[in-house]
Design an enzyme around this catalytic site. Structure first.
Site: not given
Length: 263
Positions: A74, A203
């Site tokens: 991530c 994101c």
């Protein structure tokens, strides 16, 4: 019941619960992590991060999606954990940490306030980009589908993203889905994230994948990327054979609050 100390961070609207587990004392079930990330019955977050000890780097990042399942890299979580490490003197302004996809370097570029920093994060090299007439597919630490569209603001990202995320082409694990509009010398990206199973405000790995895919359209190896949650800068070096190295993701990270929660 027991209490654990936590810190809530966000990076351009992508939010995380961070727990310091360098003593390796905490073990949480998937159900407990899912409840902590629940926005109605818990703290609320897109993901959960353990800061673990490492004998090969400053620390290790263990990342879970909000569904309670351990996940791949991530990018925004990586920038938040870097700020956490800096504020807690686990590292200096430059650091290295281990994550799902290998080792990453991070730099605290600017500290705007006690709670807000500008953070750059080195991302994984990209060795292959699958290209078709309709989309690009590449792995930036997590798998990403990238489709260029017009008027991305009007797109039903949840409905269209869910179809692609669960399509037979990407089974069994599925993929993250990005819709990208090229507008005024910058990219506008909206992302449907697997594991969250919804659109997120931004994101990091998706922004990175979108910037690299846009290279084949614009020829630019430095992109300003706008998301609903804020803006990023993505830089990289292209090589023959659709390879990309020295990939860097830069943007803000912020400490929102801290506290204790019973589990």
């Amino acid at each position: 019941m027991s209490k654990i100390k936590f810190w809530k961070y966000q990076a351009n609207g992508n939010d995380f619960v961070i727990v310091d587990n360098r003593e390796d004392e905490l073990q949480l079930s998937n159900e407990q992590i899912q409840k902590i990330c629940d926005r109605h019955f818990g703290i609320g977050a897109d993901g959960f991060i353990f800061v673990n000890s490492s004998d090969k780097a400053d620390f290790e990042m263990l990342y879970y999606n909000s569904d309670g399942q351990i996940s791949s890299m991530c990018g925004n979580g990586g920038r938040c954990i870097a700020m956490f490490a800096y504020l807690h003197e686990i590292s200096g302004e430059q650091m290295e940490f281990k994550a799902f996809d290998g080792f990453h370097n991070a730099i605290i570029e600017d500290r705007m306030s006690h709670n807000l920093c500008d953070v750059s994060l080195s991302m994984a090299d990209v060795d292959e980009v699958h290209k078709s007439k309709l989309f690009y597919f590449l792995d930036t630490g997590s798998p990403h589908y990238v489709e260029f569209v017009e008027q991305v603001a009007e797109l039903d990202v949840v409905s269209e993203g869910r179809k692609t995320r669960h399509s037979e082409r990407f089974m069994p694990d599925g993929t993250n889905v990005n819709f990208v509009e090229i507008r005024d010398e910058r990219l506008f990206v909206r992302t449907y994230e697997r594991g969250v199973e919804d659109e997120t405000l931004s994101c990091g790995t998706g922004v990175t994948a979108s910037a690299i895919a846009a290279y084949f359209v614009t020829g630019k190896n430095s992109q300003i990327v706008h998301t609903t949650g804020g803006e990023f800068i993505v830089d990289f070096k292209p090589h023959p054979g659709d390879r990309f190295t020295d990939v860097w993701l830069r943007g803000p990270a912020e400490l929102v609050f801290e506290g204790e929660i019973e589990i």
